[in-house]
Design a protein around this motif. Structure first.
Motif, PDB file in Angstrom:
ATOM      1  N   SER A  21       0.815  -1.223   0.000  1.00 14.09           N
ATOM      2  CA  SER A  21       0.000   0.000   0.000  1.00 14.09           C
ATOM      3  C   SER A  21       0.849   1.274   0.000  1.00 14.09           C
ATOM      4  O   SER A  21       0.332   2.353  -0.302  1.00 14.09           O
ATOM      5  CB  SER A  21      -0.919   0.005   1.220  1.00 14.09           C
ATOM      6  N   LEU A  22       2.112   1.194   0.326  1.00 10.69           N
ATOM      7  CA  LEU A  22       2.946   2.391   0.455  1.00 10.69           C
ATOM      8  C   LEU A  22       3.004   3.269  -0.797  1.00 10.69           C
ATOM      9  O   LEU A  22       2.965   4.491  -0.677  1.00 10.69           O
ATOM     10  CB  LEU A  22       4.358   2.015   0.913  1.00 10.69           C
ATOM     11  N   SER A 122      -1.554  13.649  11.005  1.00  9.90           N
ATOM     12  CA  SER A 122      -1.328  13.204   9.636  1.00  9.90           C
ATOM     13  C   SER A 122      -1.854  11.779   9.479  1.00  9.90           C
ATOM     14  O   SER A 122      -1.542  10.912  10.290  1.00  9.90           O
ATOM     15  CB  SER A 122       0.161  13.242   9.299  1.00  9.90           C
ATOM     16  N   ASN A 123      -2.643  11.598   8.449  1.00  7.31           N
ATOM     17  CA  ASN A 123      -3.204  10.273   8.177  1.00  7.31           C
ATOM     18  C   ASN A 123      -2.720   9.746   6.833  1.00  7.31           C
ATOM     19  O   ASN A 123      -2.516  10.513   5.898  1.00  7.31           O
ATOM     20  CB  ASN A 123      -4.733  10.330   8.156  1.00  7.31           C
ATOM     21  N   ALA A 124      -2.580   8.458   6.780  1.00  3.76           N
ATOM     22  CA  ALA A 124      -2.252   7.801   5.512  1.00  3.76           C
ATOM     23  C   ALA A 124      -3.466   7.875   4.589  1.00  3.76           C
ATOM     24  O   ALA A 124      -4.581   8.176   5.028  1.00  3.76           O
ATOM     25  CB  ALA A 124      -1.872   6.347   5.769  1.00  3.76           C
ATOM     26  N   THR A 125      -3.239   7.569   3.331  1.00  2.00           N
ATOM     27  CA  THR A 125      -4.360   7.520   2.400  1.00  2.00           C
ATOM     28  C   THR A 125      -5.308   6.380   2.784  1.00  2.00           C
ATOM     29  O   THR A 125      -4.944   5.475   3.530  1.00  2.00           O
ATOM     30  CB  THR A 125      -3.867   7.278   0.961  1.00  2.00           C
ATOM     31  N   PHE A 126      -6.501   6.444   2.246  1.00  2.00           N
ATOM     32  CA  PHE A 126      -7.505   5.420   2.522  1.00  2.00           C
ATOM     33  C   PHE A 126      -6.978   4.038   2.125  1.00  2.00           C
ATOM     34  O   PHE A 126      -7.149   3.072   2.864  1.00  2.00           O
ATOM     35  CB  PHE A 126      -8.806   5.748   1.767  1.00  2.00           C
ATOM     36  N   ALA A 127      -6.304   3.957   0.974  1.00  2.31           N
ATOM     37  CA  ALA A 127      -5.778   2.667   0.499  1.00  2.31           C
ATOM     38  C   ALA A 127      -4.777   2.089   1.495  1.00  2.31           C
ATOM     39  O   ALA A 127      -4.852   0.905   1.853  1.00  2.31           O
ATOM     40  CB  ALA A 127      -5.134   2.836  -0.870  1.00  2.31           C
ATOM     41  N   MET A 128      -3.854   2.912   1.968  1.00  2.00           N
ATOM     42  CA  MET A 128      -2.859   2.412   2.924  1.00  2.00           C
ATOM     43  C   MET A 128      -3.532   2.023   4.238  1.00  2.00           C
ATOM     44  O   MET A 128      -3.221   0.975   4.812  1.00  2.00           O
ATOM     45  CB  MET A 128      -1.773   3.453   3.181  1.00  2.00           C
TER      46      MET A 128
END
Length: 190
Positions: A21-22, A122-128
């Protein structure tokens, strides 16, 4: 042994799938304001700071599983048990180590992806987020399945999950503190 080779391989498979997912993650806007030059020499410094941080929680998990959780479930310390009870003790220990390792190594991706406080600033993308969460869910359910039993894992007791949450929160807090110190000293995360 904390885990058997096949258990480690399966743990790494779940983790590696989570890492897929990165490439779909996004950097914080501030990070992208100017070009960055990556230096291979920074990896050594990074490992000196974050390797021991992770090791602290490996040690606490080992101690917790060996001296608290496994004896409570099986009915005594390892050397006071008969051979069948020792097999149960070992399988339970492996399951606890497996799940804790998966949670910490997956969630640290979220902590180290940004200089900010993960999940709050800070949040990761939905996919990650979804892919890493699915990895954690699959690994957490595994000891409760027939396939988990084939790998030598046993279902974990309810008290384990309380200790796991405490361990993970403490780990993420310490990583975030070390990250702030690292950035202050070296001017960048990696």
């Amino acid at each position: 042994l904390p885990m058997l080779p096949l258990q480690i391989l399966f743990l790494n498979l779940i983790y590696d799938v989570s890492c897929i997912s990165l490439p779909w993650d996004q950097m914080d806007k501030e990070y992208l304001t100017e070009p960055k030059k990556w230096k291979a020499s920074s990896i050594g410094k990074f490992m000196v700071y974050f390797g021991p941080t992770s090791s602290i929680f490996d040690i606490t998990t080992y101690l917790l599983m060996y001296f608290v959780i496994c004896p409570a479930v099986v009915g005594g310390n390892f050397h006071s048990l008969d051979a069948k009870q020792q097999v149960v003790f070992i399988a339970l220990f492996h399951a606890g180590w497996f799940v804790e390792s998966l949670w910490t190594q997956t969630l640290v991706l979220h902590a180290l992806r940004t200089p900010k406080i993960p999940f709050l600033q800070s949040n990761a993308t939905f996919a990650m987020f979804i892919i890493t969460t699915l990895g954690i869910v699959v690994g957490s359910i595994l000891p409760f399945t027939g396939f988990g039993a084939e790998l030598g894992l046993l279902p974990l007791p309810g008290t384990y999950w309380i200790w796991l949450i405490v361990t993970v929160l403490a780990y993420l807090a310490l990583v975030t503190m070390v990250k702030k110190i690292y950035i202050k000293k070296f001017g960048e995360l990696l």
